[in-house]
Every structure is written in C-alpha cells, then in structure tokens.
Design a protein around this motif. Structure first.
Motif, PDB file in Angstrom:
ATOM      1  N   PHE A  64      -6.079   0.539   1.698  1.00 33.97           N
ATOM      2  CA  PHE A  64      -5.867   1.781   0.957  1.00 33.97           C
ATOM      3  C   PHE A  64      -4.694   2.563   1.560  1.00 33.97           C
ATOM      4  O   PHE A  64      -3.817   3.048   0.829  1.00 33.97           O
ATOM      5  CB  PHE A  64      -7.141   2.621   0.988  1.00 33.97           C
ATOM      6  N   GLU A  65      -4.670   2.660   2.888  1.00 33.84           N
ATOM      7  CA  GLU A  65      -3.566   3.372   3.537  1.00 33.84           C
ATOM      8  C   GLU A  65      -2.246   2.625   3.338  1.00 33.84           C
ATOM      9  O   GLU A  65      -1.181   3.249   3.223  1.00 33.84           O
ATOM     10  CB  GLU A  65      -3.857   3.572   5.026  1.00 33.84           C
ATOM     11  N   PHE A  66      -2.291   1.305   3.297  1.00 32.39           N
ATOM     12  CA  PHE A  66      -1.079   0.518   3.075  1.00 32.39           C
ATOM     13  C   PHE A  66      -0.499   0.810   1.684  1.00 32.39           C
ATOM     14  O   PHE A  66       0.700   1.014   1.524  1.00 32.39           O
ATOM     15  CB  PHE A  66      -1.380  -0.973   3.218  1.00 32.39           C
ATOM     16  N   ILE A  67      -1.372   0.844   0.679  1.00 31.30           N
ATOM     17  CA  ILE A  67      -0.923   1.110  -0.693  1.00 31.30           C
ATOM     18  C   ILE A  67      -0.466   2.557  -0.841  1.00 31.30           C
ATOM     19  O   ILE A  67       0.504   2.847  -1.551  1.00 31.30           O
ATOM     20  CB  ILE A  67      -2.053   0.807  -1.694  1.00 31.30           C
ATOM     21  N   HIS A  68      -1.161   3.470  -0.166  1.00 31.44           N
ATOM     22  CA  HIS A  68      -0.827   4.902  -0.232  1.00 31.44           C
ATOM     23  C   HIS A  68      -0.737   5.341  -1.697  1.00 31.44           C
ATOM     24  O   HIS A  68       0.327   5.761  -2.172  1.00 31.44           O
ATOM     25  CB  HIS A  68       0.501   5.157   0.489  1.00 31.44           C
ATOM     26  N   PRO A  69      -1.848   5.285  -2.419  1.00 32.53           N
ATOM     27  CA  PRO A  69      -1.781   5.432  -3.880  1.00 32.53           C
ATOM     28  C   PRO A  69      -1.503   6.843  -4.401  1.00 32.53           C
ATOM     29  O   PRO A  69      -1.168   7.006  -5.571  1.00 32.53           O
ATOM     30  CB  PRO A  69      -3.168   4.969  -4.335  1.00 32.53           C
ATOM     31  N   PHE A  70      -1.647   7.853  -3.537  1.00 32.86           N
ATOM     32  CA  PHE A  70      -1.486   9.229  -4.003  1.00 32.86           C
ATOM     33  C   PHE A  70      -0.282   9.891  -3.345  1.00 32.86           C
ATOM     34  O   PHE A  70       0.175   9.475  -2.274  1.00 32.86           O
ATOM     35  CB  PHE A  70      -2.751  10.037  -3.713  1.00 32.86           C
ATOM     36  N   ALA A  71       0.201  10.943  -3.981  1.00 32.34           N
ATOM     37  CA  ALA A  71       1.340  11.673  -3.433  1.00 32.34           C
ATOM     38  C   ALA A  71       0.985  12.340  -2.112  1.00 32.34           C
ATOM     39  O   ALA A  71       1.828  12.493  -1.232  1.00 32.34           O
ATOM     40  CB  ALA A  71       1.822  12.719  -4.442  1.00 32.34           C
TER      41      ALA A  71
END
Length: 325
Positions: A159-166
């Motif tokens: 999840f941290e790798f993708i960093h999906p949010f601004a």
C-alpha cells in the motif's frame, strides 16, 4: 516470529476481563491515534488528544485538531469495513482526510514522490496505474491463504509502495493493517502498535526503503512483526499496573487527575478551584496527598515543597490512570 506473537496474543486473551474495559480500550485508541499522527508531524500530546476527544478546548493548530477528530472517527468506524473492499478503503480515507485535502476519498490523479530532507527515497507508480494496482492488491488480500500476520504486513508495505492517495497514505496503511489484524483477533483492534512505530520511526522508514531496494517486502515484514511483538509485550506488562492504580483511585483523586489532564502545571489554589473546594485542609487530605503518595502527580519543585511558586502536574502513571478511568 509468528509463533511468538501468537503466544503473546494468547497471553493477552487469558488475562482478567478488566483488561478490556471500555476505558482501557479508549485509552489505547487515544495512544494509537496520537502516535500515528505524530509520525505525520502532528504535535499534539496524548493529553491534548484526550482533551480534543472529550470536547474540551485545546490550544493547537486547527489542522492538527481536525486530524485527531478524523482519525478517531475512522478507527471507530473500522468494525464496519471489509479489508478487501475498495469502497470501504475510499470511505476510510474520506473520514481520515475530510477537511484536510480537497480530494479526500479519491485515488490520486498526479504523480507523487516521498522525500527525506532533500533526498527522494521513493517515486510512486504513475497515477494512471494506481486504480489497477489497488484493485489487484485488494483482490490478493481477499483471496490469500497466508497467515494473517504476514498478509497484514505485506499489504501495509505494498500500500505504501503504491501510495494511492495525494496525502494520508501512512496513516491509512497503519489503519488498514490494524483492520486486517482485528478481523483475525479482535483484541488487536486496540493494540497501540503505532506507539512502537513512533518510537522507532527511523527504522520504520529504513525498512520501507530496504524493501524497495530488494523489490520484496521481507525487511518491512520483519520490522512490523517485531513492532507487533513489542507492542504486545508492553500491553501484557503495563496493563495490570494501570488497572491496579485505577482501582485504587478514589473519586476525589480522579477529579484531581481530570483537572490536570491536558493542562500544564497548576498551583494549589487553581486546583482547588477546578475541583470546587474552598477548604485547603480538606483538599490536601483527600485530594493532593493521596495523589502524591500514589505517584499520580508530582511537584514541579520537589526540593522546595513549600515554595510559593510550587505547582503540580500529572506523572506518566497519573496520565494513564486519568485516561483509562
């Protein structure tokens, strides 16, 4: 490590029911929220967070106060969510970041990098790939037959790798790992592992970086398992003392602790006014002396007990007793 943590969870489950009183759970949740936000540079103390959630006025930045209210709402809503649901993930982000960013509850539409000082340590995938990557990760989460401890750590890293949010990715990753673990063992919903991460913040980021460099999550999984183990160890060791102290706190002493919670050191006259007493001898006998003897409060100038400038403040034990009562 899985075997050790499972044994620790068993020990936590085997203790007296008093360990899981609503007051203690709320105290642990407050510690969780304060630590998770502190990692993101929120400066509010545990006492201030407690005061915010009690509806009291707190001297602090409006944004930081909003972050506390949002985080509490998100953690309270956690039982209603399914970890593999994209709708629930977006709703959680909406609660966490409402009023803090414009695109709360939405996947990012711009590129983002993570920096430490002037150094770029991670460039997240381009926004065109975010939706696909998140859907893949959530599908894996829903179908994986790995041990929940491993699943939760791997998800947190990916999840941290993708960093999906601004913004808000760090606190979202920690929240979602807690959600995953709580569905495996409900007692973990109130385990303040974030306090351990806060104390080992450099190691937390180093583990993320090491996993990036190796292109696999093992270093981060190992770090998080160690953090979970340490949080469980602290929980099983610290809660009995807290419960015993809480049980021994009289109503008068509890009022005194509540008067000091979230505030700076105070004079005797100020404390008497807070608890509504005018007779100094009664105040000293029933409030001040028992709290001092139990180590719940302390003098700011212990070498000069009768100093006109003497003030009193909560000790760490007093803070915990005030929070959990």
């Amino acid at each position: 490590m899985i075997a050790e943590i499972s044994e620790q969870i068993g020990q936590l489950l085997a203790v007296d029911d008093r360990r899981q009183t609503p007051q203690l759970r709320r105290g642990n949740r407050i510690r969780t929220i304060q630590a998770s936000l502190a990692i993101e540079n929120n400066t509010l103390s545990i006492e201030q967070v407690t005061a915010v959630l009690a509806g009291q006025r707190v001297l602090g930045l409006p944004r930081e106060i909003q972050e506390v209210r949002n985080a509490f709402a998100a953690y309270e809503a956690m039982p209603d969510w399914q970890p593999s649901s994209r709708v629930d993930l977006l709703q959680a982000h909406q609660l966490l970041m409402h009023g803090l960013i414009d695109d709360f509850g939405q996947l990012r539409k711009a590129g983002v990098g993570i920096s430490r000082g002037e150094q770029l340590v991670h460039m997240a995938p381009p926004p065109s790939r975010v939706a696909h990557l998140i859907d893949d990760l959530l599908a894996w989460l829903g179908a994986s037959d790995w041990h929940p401890l491993i699943i939760s750590c791997v998800f947190h890293y990916e999840f941290e790798f993708i960093h999906p949010f601004a913004d808000g990715n760090g606190r979202m990753g920690r929240l979602w790992q807690t959600l995953i673990l709580s569905q495996w063992r409900p007692v973990l919903a109130y385990l303040p592992v974030e306090t351990v991460i806060r104390e080992q913040q450099d190691a937390y980021y180093a583990a993320l970086s090491a996993a990036d460099q190796l292109a696999e999550s093992t270093p981060f999984v190992e770090f998080m398992l160690q953090a979970l183990s340490l949080a469980l160890k602290e929980a099983t060791q610290s809660e009995p003392a807290t419960d015993q102290v809480t049980d021994q706190v009289t109503d008068q002493v509890a009022r005194l602790l509540g008067s000091l919670l979230g505030k700076g050191p105070m004079k005797v006259s100020e404390l008497m006014e807070e608890v509504g007493l005018a007779h100094k001898a009664t105040f000293r006998a029933n409030y001040l002396k028992p709290a001092l003897a139990a180590g719940l409060i302390e003098m700011t100038d212990p070498d000069s007990p009768k100093s006109p400038a003497q003030r009193y403040r909560l000790t760490e034990l007093g803070k915990r007793a005030a929070t959990t009562r």
